[in-house]
Design a protein around this motif. Structure first.
Motif, short mmCIF file in Angstrom:
data_model
loop_
_atom_site.label_atom_id
_atom_site.label_comp_id
_atom_site.label_asym_id
_atom_site.label_seq_id
_atom_site.Cartn_x
_atom_site.Cartn_y
_atom_site.Cartn_z
N ILE A 106 -0.21 -10.50 -8.19
CA ILE A 106 -0.13 -10.85 -6.79
C ILE A 106 0.05 -9.58 -5.98
CG2 ILE A 106 2.38 -11.25 -6.94
CD1 ILE A 106 1.96 -13.59 -4.94
N SER A 107 -0.67 -9.47 -4.88
CA SER A 107 -0.56 -8.29 -4.03
C SER A 107 0.76 -8.30 -3.27
CB SER A 107 -1.74 -8.23 -3.06
OG SER A 107 -1.69 -9.34 -2.17
N TRP A 108 1.08 -7.19 -2.61
CA TRP A 108 2.38 -7.08 -1.95
C TRP A 108 2.55 -8.14 -0.85
CZ3 TRP A 108 3.00 -6.23 3.25
CH2 TRP A 108 1.85 -5.83 3.96
N SER A 109 1.44 -8.51 -0.19
CA SER A 109 1.51 -9.47 0.90
C SER A 109 1.26 -10.89 0.46
CB SER A 109 0.46 -9.11 1.95
OG SER A 109 -0.84 -9.29 1.41
N SER A 110 1.00 -11.08 -0.85
CA SER A 110 0.58 -12.38 -1.41
C SER A 110 -0.82 -12.78 -0.95
CB SER A 110 1.57 -13.50 -1.06
OG SER A 110 2.86 -13.19 -1.50
N GLY A 111 -1.54 -11.84 -0.34
CA GLY A 111 -2.87 -12.17 0.15
C GLY A 111 -3.93 -12.24 -0.92
N ARG A 112 -3.70 -11.56 -2.03
CA ARG A 112 -4.64 -11.61 -3.15
C ARG A 112 -3.90 -11.98 -4.42
NH1 ARG A 112 -8.06 -6.47 -3.99
NH2 ARG A 112 -6.18 -5.39 -3.31
N SER B 78 3.89 -16.32 -7.58
CA SER B 78 4.31 -16.24 -6.18
C SER B 78 5.39 -15.16 -6.08
CB SER B 78 4.84 -17.59 -5.68
OG SER B 78 5.98 -18.00 -6.43
#
Length: 123
Positions: A51-57, A71
């Motif tokens: 998971i990316s730092w922003s949860s965008g990917r 998550s």
């Protein structure tokens, strides 16, 4: 520097669920991509989810798509792995890891690792 501590592993019957947590300390957690890997005895450490730092990917291994959900909560410095419909082949030691440079499914992109938590799925 990021220190990682996994928890939530255990013994569960096939078809059951577990939720793993990874608590992080260190200033770079919220800017780091996070991943889960697993390693069964005698096998290599394999990618599970990231998971990316922003949860965008978010990325998943094909073997867990539709069953596992990754998550994170940056306010709690914690990343989670919800595992449903568990199978005996999911039995492994599960590790969380931090990748300061961006989301990846490659093990060598992760600089920081926890000690792991054991998940055992009985048939």
């Amino acid at each position: 520097q990021v220190q990682l501590v996994e928890s939530g592993g255990g013994l569960v019957q096939a078809g059951g669920s577990l939720k793993l947590s990874c608590a992080a300390s260190g200033r770079t957690f919220s800017s780091s991509a996070m991943g889960w890997f697993r390693q069964a005895p005698g096998k290599e450490r394999d990618f599970v989810a990231a998971i990316s730092w922003s949860s965008g990917r978010i990325y998943y291994a094909d073997s867990v798509k539709g069953r596992f959900t990754i998550s994170r909560d940056n306010t709690k410095n914690t990343v989670y792995l919800q595992m449903n419909s568990l199978k005996p082949e999911d039995t492994a030691n599960y590790y969380c890891a931090a990748a300061p440079w961006g989301i990846s499914s490659r093990r060598d992109e992760y600089d920081y690792w926890g000690q792991g938590t054991q998940v055992t799925v009985s048939s």
